[in-house]
Motif scaffolding. Structure first.
Motif, PDB file in Angstrom:
ATOM      1  N   PRO A   1      22.649  26.467   4.686  1.00 23.18           N
ATOM      2  CA  PRO A   1      23.564  26.176   3.934  1.00 23.18           C
ATOM      3  C   PRO A   1      24.098  27.301   3.672  1.00 23.18           C
ATOM      4  O   PRO A   1      23.584  28.744   3.299  1.00 23.18           O
ATOM      5  CB  PRO A   1      23.207  24.749   3.134  1.00 23.18           C
ATOM      6  N   PRO A   2      25.462  26.890   2.875  1.00 25.74           N
ATOM      7  CA  PRO A   2      25.691  28.371   2.248  1.00 25.74           C
ATOM      8  C   PRO A   2      24.763  28.819   0.799  1.00 25.74           C
ATOM      9  O   PRO A   2      25.046  27.440   0.463  1.00 25.74           O
ATOM     10  CB  PRO A   2      27.401  28.008   2.188  1.00 25.74           C
ATOM     11  N   PRO A   3      24.924  29.845   0.851  1.00 25.19           N
ATOM     12  CA  PRO A   3      24.366  29.927  -0.603  1.00 25.19           C
ATOM     13  C   PRO A   3      25.771  29.338  -2.218  1.00 25.19           C
ATOM     14  O   PRO A   3      26.364  28.800  -2.136  1.00 25.19           O
ATOM     15  CB  PRO A   3      24.267  31.779  -0.975  1.00 25.19           C
ATOM     16  N   PRO A   4      24.512  28.955  -3.174  1.00 27.64           N
ATOM     17  CA  PRO A   4      25.856  28.473  -3.970  1.00 27.64           C
ATOM     18  C   PRO A   4      26.988  29.005  -5.109  1.00 27.64           C
ATOM     19  O   PRO A   4      27.051  30.680  -4.570  1.00 27.64           O
ATOM     20  CB  PRO A   4      24.492  28.359  -5.654  1.00 27.64           C
TER      21      PRO A   4
ATOM     22  N   PHE B   1      22.070  37.611  -7.528  1.00 24.28           N
ATOM     23  CA  PHE B   1      20.584  37.661  -6.609  1.00 24.28           C
ATOM     24  C   PHE B   1      19.937  36.617  -7.410  1.00 24.28           C
ATOM     25  O   PHE B   1      18.677  36.402  -6.623  1.00 24.28           O
ATOM     26  CB  PHE B   1      19.660  39.407  -6.989  1.00 24.28           C
ATOM     27  N   ALA B   2      19.880  35.624  -7.909  1.00 18.60           N
ATOM     28  CA  ALA B   2      19.489  34.785  -8.185  1.00 18.60           C
ATOM     29  C   ALA B   2      18.485  33.707  -6.718  1.00 18.60           C
ATOM     30  O   ALA B   2      20.054  33.520  -5.745  1.00 18.60           O
ATOM     31  CB  ALA B   2      20.082  33.806  -8.778  1.00 18.60           C
ATOM     32  N   ALA B   3      17.947  33.252  -6.975  1.00 17.52           N
ATOM     33  CA  ALA B   3      17.264  32.327  -5.574  1.00 17.52           C
ATOM     34  C   ALA B   3      18.274  31.243  -5.293  1.00 17.52           C
ATOM     35  O   ALA B   3      18.806  30.457  -6.677  1.00 17.52           O
ATOM     36  CB  ALA B   3      15.669  32.141  -5.628  1.00 17.52           C
ATOM     37  N   PRO B   4      18.683  30.337  -4.356  1.00 10.54           N
ATOM     38  CA  PRO B   4      19.774  29.195  -4.757  1.00 10.54           C
ATOM     39  C   PRO B   4      18.782  27.777  -5.269  1.00 10.54           C
ATOM     40  O   PRO B   4      20.091  27.098  -5.901  1.00 10.54           O
ATOM     41  CB  PRO B   4      19.112  28.425  -3.361  1.00 10.54           C
TER      42      PRO B   4
ATOM     43  N   THR C   1      14.335  33.659 -12.482  1.00 11.23           N
ATOM     44  CA  THR C   1      13.000  33.825 -12.659  1.00 11.23           C
ATOM     45  C   THR C   1      13.388  34.241 -11.061  1.00 11.23           C
ATOM     46  O   THR C   1      11.981  35.286 -10.350  1.00 11.23           O
ATOM     47  CB  THR C   1      12.303  33.781 -12.991  1.00 11.23           C
ATOM     48  N   GLU C   2      13.045  34.062 -10.291  1.00 10.22           N
ATOM     49  CA  GLU C   2      13.292  34.069  -8.355  1.00 10.22           C
ATOM     50  C   GLU C   2      14.651  34.670  -8.080  1.00 10.22           C
ATOM     51  O   GLU C   2      15.775  34.298  -8.176  1.00 10.22           O
ATOM     52  CB  GLU C   2      13.206  33.019  -7.706  1.00 10.22           C
TER      53      GLU C   2
ATOM     54  N   ALA D   1      19.427  28.553  -9.030  1.00  8.62           N
ATOM     55  CA  ALA D   1      21.202  28.677  -9.804  1.00  8.62           C
ATOM     56  C   ALA D   1      21.304  26.937  -9.592  1.00  8.62           C
ATOM     57  O   ALA D   1      21.976  26.876 -10.337  1.00  8.62           O
ATOM     58  CB  ALA D   1      21.442  30.166  -8.287  1.00  8.62           C
ATOM     59  N   ARG D   2      21.199  26.814  -8.346  1.00  7.94           N
ATOM     60  CA  ARG D   2      21.507  24.892  -8.657  1.00  7.94           C
ATOM     61  C   ARG D   2      21.222  24.419  -9.471  1.00  7.94           C
ATOM     62  O   ARG D   2      21.470  23.485 -10.277  1.00  7.94           O
ATOM     63  CB  ARG D   2      21.043  24.077  -7.325  1.00  7.94           C
ATOM     64  N   ALA D   3      19.661  24.622  -9.871  1.00  7.02           N
ATOM     65  CA  ALA D   3      19.424  24.405 -11.354  1.00  7.02           C
ATOM     66  C   ALA D   3      19.684  24.523 -13.023  1.00  7.02           C
ATOM     67  O   ALA D   3      20.099  23.763 -13.426  1.00  7.02           O
ATOM     68  CB  ALA D   3      17.624  24.675 -11.276  1.00  7.02           C
TER      69      ALA D   3
END
Length: 299
Positions: free
Chosen positions: A258-261, A48-51, A62-63, A54-56
């Motif tokens: 763009p596609p999710p991570p 459920f992580a925000a993109p 937390t988002e 996830a990229r970080a």
């Protein structure tokens, strides 16, 4: 002088443990719980992580966002895998329970069924001897089951272990009840369907869960017998898009985004592949003691 024996006291294990011992036990239990739950919580949270999170590469997001699940269901590959696994699990479990319970009922009545002991020995032999991968593949090929969903159901239709447990449970049923039904004019099928099966709900529920978990986790046989990606069960889809790192085709939230991570897509696939069994298990847990123990001990 003869020594005077001291009166026997309470056993040491019945005495109250010191505070530090109880604290150590509690600490160990908490550590075990955290060790077991953290991977599951992490997988669910990362799905459920925000993109941006996830990229970080954050340890715990937390988002949150539903983009990974939207992309997966838009792609259709994972959805098809879930439907394939659902069909294999439901149909396979029903057929396996029907075949196993009928065989177990016949083998539980060795005096009334001619040749039941010989058949029982043959069934037990399958627990110790197997044909191997190549003979099984050749058999599936000659039966025309390659690239068929039935190749994942028919070969494992009856588990010898599950049959033995159900048979032992049947042998523990009151024989007087069966004889009374027969005196009243009930036939074998009526006795089996209207008396034996309703009395055997605990063991059938547990064996049904065992079969369902086995069918849902079908992986190796699918790799051997299924070449069409449209017929892959969810476990093969999981291997392809999580372990092998293959990109899920069409996994986009929308064409202009763009596609999710990749990590969120992978974790979402894991959650979807694990969730059905986690949902079913609590409803059948209460049958474990009366089903497995009674069926395994008696007989």
């Amino acid at each position: 002088m003869t020594a005077i024996a001291k009166p026997a006291g309470r056993p040491p294990w019945l005495d109250a443990a010191p505070v530090w011992v109880r604290a150590a036990k509690a600490l160990v239990i908490v550590l075990i719980i955290v060790t077991m739950l953290y991977p599951l919580v992490y997988v669910i949270a990362m799905s459920f992580a925000a993109p941006s999170q996830a990229r970080a590469g954050v340890v715990f997001p937390t988002e949150f966002s539903l983009d990974a699940y939207r992309a997966i269901f838009n792609g259709g590959t994972v959805t098809q895998g879930l439907l394939n696994s659902l069909f294999i699990t439901v149909v396979g479990t029903v057929l396996s329970l029907a075949a196993t319970s009928m065989l177990a009922w016949g083998l539980a009545r060795t005096r009334q069924v001619p040749g039941a002991k010989a058949v029982l020995i043959l069934v037990l032999a399958t627990m110790f001897f197997g044909a191997g991968i190549i003979p099984n593949f050749m058999l599936i090929k000659y039966l025309g089951l390659l690239d068929s969903t039935w190749s994942l159901i028919i070969p494992g239709l009856i588990s010898a272990f599950n049959m033995i447990v159900i048979r032992n449970f049947f042998q523990g049923l009151p024989e007087e009840l069966i004889e009374a039904a027969r005196i009243d004019g009930a036939g074998e099928w009526r006795i089996f369907l209207q008396m034996v099966l309703p009395l055997s709900k605990p063991v059938l529920a547990v064996m049904g869960l065992f079969y369902a978990v086995g069918y849902w986790n079908t992986y190796f046989n699918a790799l051997l017998y299924i070449n069409d990606a449209e017929k892959w069960p969810i476990q093969v889809v999981l291997q392809q898009y999580v372990l092998a790192g293959v990109q899920i085709p069409g996994a986009l939230v929308s064409p202009d985004q763009p596609p999710p991570p990749g990590v969120t897509l992978q974790m979402a696939v894991i959650v979807l592949a694990t969730l059905p069994i986690l949902i079913v298990y609590p409803f059948l847990q209460r049958y474990f003691t009366s089903g497995v123990l009674t069926g395994a001990i008696k007989g």
